[in-house]
Design a protein around this motif. Structure first.
Motif, PDB file in Angstrom:
ATOM      1  N   VAL A 193      -5.921  10.651   2.015  1.00 42.58           N
ATOM      2  CA  VAL A 193      -4.551   9.549   2.348  1.00 42.58           C
ATOM      3  C   VAL A 193      -4.677   8.114   1.848  1.00 42.58           C
ATOM      4  CG1 VAL A 193      -2.355   9.245   2.864  1.00 42.58           C
ATOM      5  CG2 VAL A 193      -3.304  11.274   3.005  1.00 42.58           C
ATOM      6  N   TRP A 194      -4.488   7.709   0.026  1.00 40.21           N
ATOM      7  CA  TRP A 194      -4.705   6.308  -0.220  1.00 40.21           C
ATOM      8  C   TRP A 194      -3.360   5.847  -1.024  1.00 40.21           C
ATOM      9  CZ3 TRP A 194      -9.406   9.860  -0.809  1.00 40.21           C
ATOM     10  CH2 TRP A 194     -10.642  10.310   0.605  1.00 40.21           C
ATOM     11  N   ASP A 195      -3.937   4.832  -1.426  1.00 42.59           N
ATOM     12  CA  ASP A 195      -2.643   4.891  -2.592  1.00 42.59           C
ATOM     13  C   ASP A 195      -4.131   4.116  -3.787  1.00 42.59           C
ATOM     14  OD1 ASP A 195      -2.504   2.609  -4.936  1.00 42.59           O
ATOM     15  OD2 ASP A 195      -1.177   1.124  -2.929  1.00 42.59           O
ATOM     16  N   ALA A 196      -3.836   5.467  -4.474  1.00 45.10           N
ATOM     17  CA  ALA A 196      -4.471   5.594  -5.531  1.00 45.10           C
ATOM     18  C   ALA A 196      -4.722   4.313  -6.399  1.00 45.10           C
ATOM     19  CB  ALA A 196      -4.599   6.660  -6.735  1.00 45.10           C
ATOM     20  N   PHE A 197      -3.979   3.197  -7.100  1.00 41.42           N
ATOM     21  CA  PHE A 197      -3.546   2.176  -7.693  1.00 41.42           C
ATOM     22  C   PHE A 197      -5.248   1.444  -6.869  1.00 41.42           C
ATOM     23  CE2 PHE A 197      -1.874  -2.193  -8.543  1.00 41.42           C
ATOM     24  CZ  PHE A 197      -2.415  -1.850  -9.821  1.00 41.42           C
ATOM     25  N   ARG A 198      -4.666   0.972  -5.941  1.00 39.87           N
ATOM     26  CA  ARG A 198      -5.271  -0.013  -4.966  1.00 39.87           C
ATOM     27  C   ARG A 198      -7.115   0.288  -5.051  1.00 39.87           C
ATOM     28  NH1 ARG A 198      -3.129  -4.398  -5.856  1.00 39.87           N
ATOM     29  NH2 ARG A 198      -0.350  -4.794  -4.566  1.00 39.87           N
ATOM     30  N   VAL A 199      -7.234   1.869  -4.456  1.00 44.05           N
ATOM     31  CA  VAL A 199      -8.110   2.191  -4.765  1.00 44.05           C
ATOM     32  C   VAL A 199      -9.260   1.811  -6.138  1.00 44.05           C
ATOM     33  CG1 VAL A 199      -9.763   3.912  -4.311  1.00 44.05           C
ATOM     34  CG2 VAL A 199      -8.301   3.510  -2.606  1.00 44.05           C
ATOM     35  N   GLU A 200      -8.528   2.346  -7.339  1.00 42.08           N
ATOM     36  CA  GLU A 200      -8.878   2.342  -8.384  1.00 42.08           C
ATOM     37  C   GLU A 200      -9.528   0.792  -8.874  1.00 42.08           C
ATOM     38  OE1 GLU A 200      -6.841   2.826 -12.538  1.00 42.08           O
ATOM     39  OE2 GLU A 200      -6.874   4.514 -11.886  1.00 42.08           O
ATOM     40  N   GLN A 201      -8.036  -0.146  -8.115  1.00 44.22           N
ATOM     41  CA  GLN A 201      -8.191  -1.335  -8.558  1.00 44.22           C
ATOM     42  C   GLN A 201      -9.977  -1.846  -7.541  1.00 44.22           C
ATOM     43  OE1 GLN A 201      -5.297  -4.380  -6.681  1.00 44.22           O
ATOM     44  NE2 GLN A 201      -5.832  -5.466  -7.730  1.00 44.22           N
ATOM     45  N   VAL A 202      -9.933  -1.396  -6.583  1.00 44.02           N
ATOM     46  CA  VAL A 202     -11.376  -1.841  -5.642  1.00 44.02           C
ATOM     47  C   VAL A 202     -12.608  -1.090  -6.723  1.00 44.02           C
ATOM     48  CG1 VAL A 202     -12.685  -1.495  -4.430  1.00 44.02           C
ATOM     49  CG2 VAL A 202     -10.652  -2.123  -4.314  1.00 44.02           C
ATOM     50  N   LEU A 203     -11.934  -0.406  -6.866  1.00 45.60           N
ATOM     51  CA  LEU A 203     -13.951   0.295  -8.029  1.00 45.60           C
ATOM     52  C   LEU A 203     -13.597  -0.176  -8.823  1.00 45.60           C
ATOM     53  CD1 LEU A 203     -15.710   2.575  -8.423  1.00 45.60           C
ATOM     54  CD2 LEU A 203     -14.219   3.914  -9.250  1.00 45.60           C
ATOM     55  N   ILE A 252       0.977  -1.153   0.013  1.00 42.44           N
ATOM     56  CA  ILE A 252      -0.144   0.501  -0.103  1.00 42.44           C
ATOM     57  C   ILE A 252       0.631   1.279  -0.028  1.00 42.44           C
ATOM     58  CG2 ILE A 252      -2.063   1.341   1.510  1.00 42.44           C
ATOM     59  CD1 ILE A 252      -2.746  -1.392   0.578  1.00 42.44           C
ATOM     60  N   ARG A 253       0.764   1.759  -1.000  1.00 41.47           N
ATOM     61  CA  ARG A 253       1.732   2.907  -1.319  1.00 41.47           C
ATOM     62  C   ARG A 253       0.900   4.100  -1.310  1.00 41.47           C
ATOM     63  NH1 ARG A 253       4.175  -0.703  -4.291  1.00 41.47           N
ATOM     64  NH2 ARG A 253       6.006  -0.909  -4.175  1.00 41.47           N
ATOM     65  N   THR A 254       0.663   5.394  -0.547  1.00 41.28           N
ATOM     66  CA  THR A 254      -0.428   6.044  -0.239  1.00 41.28           C
ATOM     67  C   THR A 254       0.013   7.679  -0.512  1.00 41.28           C
ATOM     68  OG1 THR A 254       0.368   6.878   2.602  1.00 41.28           O
ATOM     69  CG2 THR A 254      -1.509   4.881   2.293  1.00 41.28           C
ATOM     70  N   SER A 255      -0.321   8.237  -0.838  1.00 44.09           N
ATOM     71  CA  SER A 255      -0.633   9.859  -1.130  1.00 44.09           C
ATOM     72  C   SER A 255      -1.774  10.275  -1.209  1.00 44.09           C
ATOM     73  CB  SER A 255       0.440   9.882  -3.353  1.00 44.09           C
ATOM     74  OG  SER A 255      -0.430   9.339  -3.597  1.00 44.09           O
ATOM     75  N   ARG A 256      -1.387  11.979  -1.883  1.00 44.80           N
ATOM     76  CA  ARG A 256      -2.748  12.427  -1.510  1.00 44.80           C
ATOM     77  C   ARG A 256      -3.635  12.200  -2.574  1.00 44.80           C
ATOM     78  NH1 ARG A 256      -3.531  16.193   2.569  1.00 44.80           N
ATOM     79  NH2 ARG A 256      -4.590  17.627   1.072  1.00 44.80           N
ATOM     80  N   VAL A 257      -4.908  12.118  -2.540  1.00 44.45           N
ATOM     81  CA  VAL A 257      -5.585  11.600  -3.383  1.00 44.45           C
ATOM     82  C   VAL A 257      -7.077  12.617  -3.376  1.00 44.45           C
ATOM     83  CG1 VAL A 257      -6.794   9.676  -4.879  1.00 44.45           C
ATOM     84  CG2 VAL A 257      -5.166   9.454  -3.899  1.00 44.45           C
TER      85      VAL A 257
END
Length: 394
Positions: free
Chosen positions: A286-296, A246-251
């Motif tokens: 602050v989330w992992d954009a790639f992983r949140v996109e993967q969920v969606l 999980i690599r977080t950044s401001r999203v």
């Protein structure tokens, strides 16, 4: 020498202190503890505090005599099993022995006492008491062992069931994997064979710009399908070993979801599902954009797959210290039985076996959401569609 745990208590009751002292001296032996009582009342107090191997009662005492004390002892659950020996200085003509046996005595002795007879009889009752205690401990140990064996058997049965379930899941998984991998591979193989045939016939018209462009698009779709299947299997392996990164950044969640919606627009239109997106505010976390996109992507893929060509709504909203993503479809819905296991790996909803996928999407989605400290929930009834709700701490 007897074990310390086999210490035996003896109760002697006599209203004359000198008789008690003499009898106590007579009964002294290793691991034997003598308790003296000068009245029936004192004896009852001792009976409440100790467990006795034998009670030696004087018959003639002021107040409550030995027979009355014996009747009280026989009437109590705690003391009714204690062997009772009566002693008396009265003549045999009073027939005390008969009355003593009537009240439950195991023996009757006349004063003056025969030292050897007393020691011999007491020794017999003490040995009986110790043997009964040893037997009770052995029975308790056997019962404890039986209970432990039952626990082990239950654990073995549970392990056996889990192993059988694991084998079933493995077999089902391998069956699904082989089928899912073959689908894009077979398509690619057929495309390659068709092109080889065209080339062998020098039919270069088949490779004109528009046709070649369509071929490349088909190849790309099949290759992407293979990549998604492999990525899913790799993610499951990472989850099992605790290495899901999980690599977080401001999203900006609205922008992220909007981008996924745009990417899915053409697929949804082809499936006959109108895609409706609502985000009334800017939500930054602050989330992992790639992983949140993967969920969606997983949620939208399911909504498209089981949405029965009906509209799909996506809503992004904020809560105190959290953001919420909701994906609702109006398709076939999910049975109660499937709801209980829908987030398990290799599980697919009943009636969806003919649909593509390894049954890993929702399992991976839940693990990603949990890794963010959030939760994913589902509400559904058969024939009424499904609502998936993802809550992510900001």
């Amino acid at each position: 020498m007897p074990d310390q745990t086999d210490e035996a208590n003896l109760l002697i009751v006599d209203d004359l202190p000198e008789n008690l002292l003499a009898l106590e001296a007579l009964l002294q032996a290793p691991n034997i503890r003598v308790h003296r009582a000068e009245s029936a009342e004192q004896a009852l107090e001792l009976l409440l505090c100790h467990e006795f191997a034998l009670a030696i009662l004087d018959v003639q005492m002021p107040g409550m005599d030995g027979f009355q004390l014996a009747e009280l002892m026989r009437g109590s659950e705690r003391t009714k099993q204690i062997p009772i020996v009566f002693v008396s200085a009265a003549g045999r003509e009073l027939n005390y022995a008969f009355k003593g046996y009537e009240t439950g005595a195991v023996d009757f002795m006349q004063k003056p006492l025969d030292i050897h007879a007393v020691r011999s009889k007491v020794s017999v009752f003490v040995d009986l008491y110790r043997n009964s205690k040893r037997m009770a401990r052995q029975v308790e140990a056997l019962e404890r062992s039986r209970r432990e064996q039952e626990v082990l058997l239950d654990e073995l049965r549970s392990t056996k069931a889990e192993l059988e379930e694991a084998v079933r899941m493995r077999d089902d998984f391998m069956s699904v994997v082989s089928h899912e991998l073959k689908t894009p591979l077979n398509t690619l193989i057929l495309e390659v064979q068709l092109r080889k045939l065209q080339l062998s016939r020098n039919n270069f018209a088949a490779f004109e710009h528009d046709r070649l462009h369509a071929m490349v698009n088909r190849d790309e779709r099949q290759i992407q399908s293979l990549i998604r299947l492999i990525d899913d299997m790799l993610d499951v392996s990472r989850i099992r070993t605790g290495k899901l990164s999980i690599r977080t950044s401001r999203v900006d969640l609205g922008q992220l979801v909007g981008g996924v919606v745009d990417d899915f627009a053409a697929q949804m239109e082809a499936a006959g599902c109108a895609l409706e997106y609502l985000c009334a505010e800017t939500i930054v976390g602050v989330w992992d954009a790639f992983r949140v996109e993967q969920v969606l992507v997983n949620l939208l893929t399911n909504a498209m797959r089981y949405g029965a060509g009906k509209p799909v709504q996506i809503r992004v909203s904020s809560r105190p210290d959290a953001a919420c993503i909701e994906v609702r479809d109006h398709g076939i819905g999910i049975s109660q039985k499937s709801l209980e296991r829908i987030f398990h790996q290799f599980e697919r909803a009943e009636g969806s076996e003919s649909s593509a996928g390894l049954g890993l999407g929702l399992f991976i989605a839940e693990q990603i959401v949990k890794a963010h400290g959030g939760c994913i929930q589902v509400e559904s009834r058969e024939g009424e569609g499904a609502l998936f709700r993802v809550t992510l701490p900001l």
